[in-house]
Motif scaffolding. Structure first.
Motif, PDB file in Angstrom:
ATOM      1  N   PHE A  61      -6.981  -3.809  -6.498  1.00 47.41           N
ATOM      2  CA  PHE A  61      -5.745  -3.034  -6.598  1.00 47.41           C
ATOM      3  C   PHE A  61      -4.559  -3.994  -6.583  1.00 47.41           C
ATOM      4  N   PRO A  62      -4.161  -4.458  -7.747  1.00 47.21           N
ATOM      5  CA  PRO A  62      -2.968  -5.296  -7.785  1.00 47.21           C
ATOM      6  C   PRO A  62      -1.757  -4.497  -7.324  1.00 47.21           C
ATOM      7  N   ASP A  63      -0.669  -5.205  -7.062  1.00 46.03           N
ATOM      8  CA  ASP A  63       0.522  -4.527  -6.563  1.00 46.03           C
ATOM      9  C   ASP A  63       0.911  -3.374  -7.476  1.00 46.03           C
ATOM     10  N   ALA A  64       1.351  -2.268  -6.846  1.00 50.56           N
ATOM     11  CA  ALA A  64       1.739  -1.094  -7.618  1.00 50.56           C
ATOM     12  C   ALA A  64       2.970  -1.390  -8.456  1.00 50.56           C
ATOM     13  N   ALA A  65       3.039  -0.720  -9.602  1.00 46.45           N
ATOM     14  CA  ALA A  65       4.190  -0.921 -10.481  1.00 46.45           C
ATOM     15  C   ALA A  65       5.469  -0.422  -9.829  1.00 46.45           C
ATOM     16  N   ALA A  66       5.324   0.619  -9.013  1.00 40.16           N
ATOM     17  CA  ALA A  66       6.484   1.170  -8.302  1.00 40.16           C
ATOM     18  C   ALA A  66       6.147   1.234  -6.820  1.00 40.16           C
ATOM     19  N   PRO A  67       7.151   1.070  -5.956  1.00 40.12           N
ATOM     20  CA  PRO A  67       6.876   1.115  -4.517  1.00 40.12           C
ATOM     21  C   PRO A  67       6.442   2.506  -4.081  1.00 40.12           C
ATOM     22  N   VAL A  68       5.829   2.582  -2.911  1.00 39.94           N
ATOM     23  CA  VAL A  68       5.424   3.861  -2.336  1.00 39.94           C
ATOM     24  C   VAL A  68       6.658   4.727  -2.182  1.00 39.94           C
ATOM     25  N   PRO A  69       6.628   5.950  -2.686  1.00 40.91           N
ATOM     26  CA  PRO A  69       7.837   6.782  -2.637  1.00 40.91           C
ATOM     27  C   PRO A  69       8.255   7.105  -1.204  1.00 40.91           C
ATOM     28  N   VAL A  70       9.473   6.735  -0.852  1.00 41.22           N
ATOM     29  CA  VAL A  70      10.010   7.035   0.472  1.00 41.22           C
ATOM     30  C   VAL A  70      10.505   8.475   0.475  1.00 41.22           C
ATOM     31  N   GLY A  71      10.084   9.229   1.470  1.00 40.02           N
ATOM     32  CA  GLY A  71      10.498  10.620   1.540  1.00 40.02           C
ATOM     33  C   GLY A  71       9.767  11.517   0.571  1.00 40.02           C
ATOM     34  N   GLY A  72       8.721  10.989  -0.076  1.00 39.77           N
ATOM     35  CA  GLY A  72       7.929  11.800  -0.986  1.00 39.77           C
ATOM     36  C   GLY A  72       7.087  12.811  -0.232  1.00 39.77           C
ATOM     37  N   PRO A  73       6.404  13.665  -0.957  1.00 38.76           N
ATOM     38  CA  PRO A  73       5.596  14.700  -0.300  1.00 38.76           C
ATOM     39  C   PRO A  73       4.446  14.093   0.506  1.00 38.76           C
ATOM     40  N   THR A  74       3.979  14.855   1.497  1.00 41.65           N
ATOM     41  CA  THR A  74       2.841  14.434   2.309  1.00 41.65           C
ATOM     42  C   THR A  74       1.585  15.139   1.811  1.00 41.65           C
ATOM     43  N   ALA A  75       0.514  14.381   1.656  1.00 42.52           N
ATOM     44  CA  ALA A  75      -0.781  14.955   1.266  1.00 42.52           C
ATOM     45  C   ALA A  75      -1.690  15.006   2.482  1.00 42.52           C
ATOM     46  N   TYR A  76      -2.348  16.141   2.677  1.00 41.96           N
ATOM     47  CA  TYR A  76      -3.281  16.318   3.784  1.00 41.96           C
ATOM     48  C   TYR A  76      -4.693  16.311   3.202  1.00 41.96           C
ATOM     49  N   VAL A  77      -5.397  15.227   3.485  1.00 42.48           N
ATOM     50  CA  VAL A  77      -6.715  15.016   2.886  1.00 42.48           C
ATOM     51  C   VAL A  77      -7.797  15.391   3.889  1.00 42.48           C
ATOM     52  N   ASP A  78      -8.459  16.503   3.631  1.00 45.55           N
ATOM     53  CA  ASP A  78      -9.559  16.977   4.482  1.00 45.55           C
ATOM     54  C   ASP A  78      -9.162  17.030   5.949  1.00 45.55           C
ATOM     55  N   THR A  79      -7.981  17.520   6.191  1.00 44.14           N
ATOM     56  CA  THR A  79      -7.492  17.724   7.556  1.00 44.14           C
ATOM     57  C   THR A  79      -6.549  18.914   7.527  1.00 44.14           C
ATOM     58  N   PRO A  80      -6.417  19.649   8.623  1.00 43.02           N
ATOM     59  CA  PRO A  80      -5.542  20.822   8.613  1.00 43.02           C
ATOM     60  C   PRO A  80      -4.101  20.455   8.263  1.00 43.02           C
ATOM     61  N   ALA A  81      -3.484  21.318   7.446  1.00 37.35           N
ATOM     62  CA  ALA A  81      -2.092  21.131   7.062  1.00 37.35           C
ATOM     63  C   ALA A  81      -1.214  22.057   7.906  1.00 37.35           C
ATOM     64  N   PRO A  82       0.042  21.674   8.103  1.00 40.28           N
ATOM     65  CA  PRO A  82       0.897  22.462   8.995  1.00 40.28           C
ATOM     66  C   PRO A  82       1.390  23.767   8.409  1.00 40.28           C
TER      67      PRO A  82
END
Length: 918
Positions: A461-482
């Motif tokens: 996984f080379p460096d991403a073309a764009a940085p991790v989005p700050v304030g972007g949506p949260t994903a809940y992966v196989d865990t309860p969501a609020p």
């Protein structure tokens, strides 16, 4: 009080409060003040002479309340109006009662339709056991089958139904005994699958030919049952029988699409088992196995994309070597070539290049793969998936040369002698977690902590073309969501089972890429989402379902520096051996390099494992508690003493078992002519109780020790059908300083032969004599210990230290024992500081008394003849010396049929006759 105890108490109190709420029909939310209703204009007051008419909603509520009340009265067997008004509320007891009524009504309904009794019982029980059961329904079904079994005219129905109940309870030997009583035509007609599976579980394969005849004769019909039989034949390596059952399943014509697919999957594996496939690699190529997860059983074939994340991480250690020319299956080569093009430049390793033949290698079923000789593989992951619940396909195919890293195992039953020798021969073993390290080191397998392979997935996984989005949506992966509108993602997909490895690798790549490019945060309960997301730079939060899960030891508490070190360690350790593999070096040279490279890690692991375990201290003064209890000691000498050597027997009880204790003593007195010294560890007893029992049994010397003031703290492992008084036997070595040997006797057991025979048994230097448990789920002593540690869900460090202590003390697995009947060498237990050292296990680890005794003794106990602890609900009992009604079904339960209750009742009559004479 220390922090640990306060934490355990807090959790226990919360649990008690929740239970009380359920029984009272209230919830935490109901206890809060109701919000004020919006202000409305006051309604016109009704006339005092005319009562207000109920609204339609009020009428409906009243009707429903009355209907509910009537239903509860029926379920509880009450007369109309018999349920008090204040009890018309939600209660768990009402639900259990309704389930019992439903089960009994179901049997009546089936019988009314004209179905013979045996067939009806099987249908009813099988229908009950396809759902999640509470213990009361299981107990009720067991009582029904016992009652039928003990009547000559219904014995067959009871035996066949009882076999199904025994299977559900994990007592397979009892199930097999009961099946053996039933005419084979009835078995073939009603329970062919359960019969065959039980035969496999008890190791009696002599019935294979007979069950194949049932298929050939058409007695067993329907694709579902025929497929189930084929799967059992396959698991026990009866491949010709499996093939015959598969053909019959195809011919049955009633398989839906899903079942037809499973049949064909098993048919493919069966054909490969009958005619093993071979594979060769052109000269000059290195054969490399790429881990896949296909199985003959669709249910255990992986549907988890996260498994292919592990495969990608492993391939990173191959493709980082420069100049490789890949060959093999087109889809697989294409996927791995893509990974080759993604390698981070700074992680590439220069080399002469090599021709590599990529071979799919199924982790849990490699015996059935066509694997060329001298195929290398990076072996990782959780070795847990069995074949149809009956066998493990481990070790690997003999043509595989594994380099083990990120290896995990938590089922001691998988570590057979063959498996242990295999791991020794292919070690040292790099382990994903410290629990596996300790488990293997205890067995003599060289092992070390590698950490999780997925931390290295950033290789591709080379460096991403764009940085991790700050304030972007949260994903809940196989865990309860609020909230309902939160983004939910699952890594479990059914189509993964049926998709070939190349496309699954691509899906895993795309999923990981989305975690770091589309979301401001990823919240997950899955290890193989958390660690690879961290590795590639995603903002991730780990929320495991159980923090004491043995898979996480060394991973859960790892900080950023630890994870970076883990990632670099795995890369550093694998690189030299992989370079030799790609150069075509000999097997001996590769393993020699591996041993040399990881030697410092093994040394570190061995030192950590061997480090002394910190001693535990109870939060209360155990010595003082014993002194206080001894001070309460009341001795009532026998007024009609017997001659001979004294037999010492101990019981422990609280105030609700006073009458039952009398019957236990009656059994002892009736069947022994030697002097009896009975030590009663009691709670809620008075002088009147002492005098009453002494008057009934003048030939017995009684010693009463009050334990009311002893508080062990919360016992997380306390069984629902027992009370804290049973814990008091842990103090026996100190409460009886002048007694060197005692028989401990549960109150739900009855002696029907001379207890002196058991008392005098030769212990052979062991501190205890006991009988091994027979239930399938509790036979493994280390397996039980692993279950017990998982209860410490909020204290993983404590749980892992508990496991290390137990692996040090018990290097090999042992047969767990039932502690209801024990011969205890109190002198030896005193010399080994049993009470001082092990009472603290209650509040530190949450263990109950039986669990603590197993942790203490392990394999160091004398196995007594089974007749001295016979369990009528768990085995066939013929000539018992002690009948022990372990579990929920007790001989004093008058509303249910209980096997061997006649012995209890006869002894009760003996006691009552003495009472009249007194």
């Amino acid at each position: 009080m220390n922090v640990r105890r306060r934490s355990l108490r807090h959790r226990a109190l919360r649990k008690i409060a929740r239970t009380a709420d359920r029984w009272a029909g209230t919830t935490a939310s109901e206890k809060k003040p109701a919000p004020l209703a919006p202000t409305k204009a006051p309604a016109k007051a009704p006339s005092s002479s005319t009562p207000a008419k109920p609204t339609a909603a009020e009428k409906s509520t009243t009707m429903l309340r009355n209907t509910y009340r009537q239903m509860v009265e029926v379920a509880l067997g009450l007369e109309p109006g018999g349920l008090p008004e204040e009890e018309v509320r939600a209660k768990r007891a009402y639900v259990h009662a309704a389930k019992r009524v439903a089960a009994e009504a179901e049997l009546a309904r089936i019988l009314r339709s004209g179905v013979p009794l045996t067939d009806a019982v099987v249908t009813m029980i099988r229908g009950r056991f396809t759902r999640k059961l509470n213990s009361e329904v299981l107990v009720s079904a067991r009582a029904l089958c016992h009652s039928l079994h003990d009547q000559p005219e219904t014995r067959i129905a009871g035996a066949l139904g009882g076999a199904l109940v025994a299977r559900h309870a994990g007592t397979y030997d009892l199930a097999w005994d009961l099946f053996s009583e039933v005419p084979r035509d009835a078995v073939a007609r009603n329970t062919p699958v359960e019969f065959l599976r039980t035969a496999a579980q008890v190791g009696d394969l002599s019935v294979v030919d007979e069950t194949v005849k049932w298929i050939d004769q058409g007695t067993v019909h329907g694709a579902k049952d025929l497929y189930a039989m084929a799967s059992i034949f396959f698991a026990v390596k009866e491949y010709a029988a499996a093939s015959r059952a598969i053909d019959a399943a195809r011919e049955a014509g009633d398989a839906d699409e899903a079942l037809a697919r499973r049949i064909e999957l098993l048919a493919d594996f069966t054909a490969r088992a009958i005619t093993p496939q071979t594979a060769t690699v052109p000269a000059g190529r290195v054969s490399f196995g790429v881990i896949d997860y296909k199985q003959p059983d669709e249910g255990t074939t992986s549907s988890n994309v996260g498994d292919y994340v592990q495969t990608i991480a492993s391939l990173g250690h191959l493709v980082r070597h420069d100049g490789l020319r890949l060959h093999g299956d087109d889809e697989l080569v294409e996927a791995v070539s893509e990974l080759q093009g993604r390698v981070r430049p700074e992680l590439k390793i220069d080399g002469p290049g090599a021709d590599v033949q990529l071979m799919a290698l199924n982790r849990d079923s490699s015996s059935y793969d066509a694997v060329p000789e001298n195929t290398w593989a990076i072996a990782f992951g959780w070795y847990m998936q069995d074949i149809f619940g009956l066998a493990y396909d481990f070790p690997f195919n003999p043509n595989v040369n594994p380099l083990f890293v990120s290896f995990h195992v938590n089922r001691p039953s998988m570590l057979t002698p063959e498996a242990v020798e295999y791991l020794k021969a292919h070690g040292p073993i790099g382990c994903r977690d410290w629990n596996t390290v300790y488990l293997l080191l205890a067995r003599g397998v060289p092992a070390f902590f590698s950490g999780c392979l997925t931390t290295t997935i950033s290789t591709v996984f080379p460096d991403a073309a764009a940085p991790v989005p700050v304030g972007g949506p949260t994903a809940y992966v196989d865990t309860p969501a609020p909230s309902d509108d939160a983004i939910r993602i699952t890594q479990m997909h059914e189509d993964v089972r049926w998709t070939s490895m190349g496309p699954n690798i691509r899906e895993a790549l795309d999923l990981l890429e989305s975690y770091r490019s589309e979301f401001g945060q990823v919240v997950t309960s899955r290890l193989h989402c958390y660690l690879p997301s961290w590795s590639i730079g995603a903002n991730v939060q780990f929320t495991p379902k159980n923090r004491a899960d043995v898979r996480f030891a060394g991973l859960l508490d790892a900080d950023e520096n630890d994870l970076n070190e883990m990632r670099e360690r795995i890369r550093r350790l694998l690189a030299p051996a992989m370079a030799l593999v790609l150069q075509g070096a000999s097997r001996e040279d590769v393993y020699a390099e591996w041993r040399k490279t990881v030697a410092p890690e093994v040394e570190l692991a061995e030192k950590r494992f061997a480090a002394p375990v910190k001693g535990l201290t109870a939060s209360f003064d155990v010595d003082e508690a014993c002194r206080t209890a001894r001070a309460s000691r009341v001795v009532t000498p026998a007024t009609a003493p017997r001659a001979g050597e004294t037999v010492h027997v101990a019981v422990a009880l609280d105030g609700n078992l006073k009458q039952e204790m009398e019957i236990v003593i009656g059994g002892l007195v009736q069947h022994s002519d030697r002097p009896l010294h009975v030590v009663a560890l009691t709670r809620d007893h008075t002088t009147a109780d002492h005098d009453r029992v002494a008057g009934l049994f003048p030939e017995v010397t009684f010693e009463w020790i009050a334990c009311d003031d002893i508080d062990y703290g919360p016992v997380l492992g306390m069984l629902k059908h027992i009370t804290v008084s049973t814990m008091d036997r842990l103090l026996l070595p100190e409460l009886l300083p002048d007694v060197d040997r005692v028989v401990y006797h549960d109150i739900d057991a009855l002696t029907v032969k001379d207890i002196a025979t058991l008392h005098d048994v030769d212990l052979g230097g062991a501190p205890l004599a006991a009988r091994p448990s027979v239930g399938h789920g509790v036979r493994s002593g280390l397996g039980n210990i692993l279950k017990q540690g998982r209860r410490l869900s909020e204290e993983p460090v404590v749980a892992n230290e508990f496991f290390r202590a137990m692996y040090q003390r018990h290097p090999k697995d042992f047969d767990g024992f039932n502690a209801g009947i024990l011969v205890m060498d109190l002198a030896q237990m005193r010399s080994e500081r049993f009470t001082a050292d092990y009472v603290a296990y209650v509040e530190t680890y949450g263990l109950n008394d039986q669990e603590i005794l197993n942790c203490y003794a392990g394999s160091r106990y004398r196995k007594v003849d089974p007749v001295w602890n016979n369990w009528p609900t768990q085995e066939t009992v013929t000539d018992p010396s002690i009948v022990h009604w372990a579990g929920w079904l007790k001989p004093w339960n008058q509303d249910l049929y209980v096997k061997y209750r006649d012995l209890w009742d006869k002894t009760g009559a003996f006691v009552e006759a003495r009472r009249i004479n007194v």
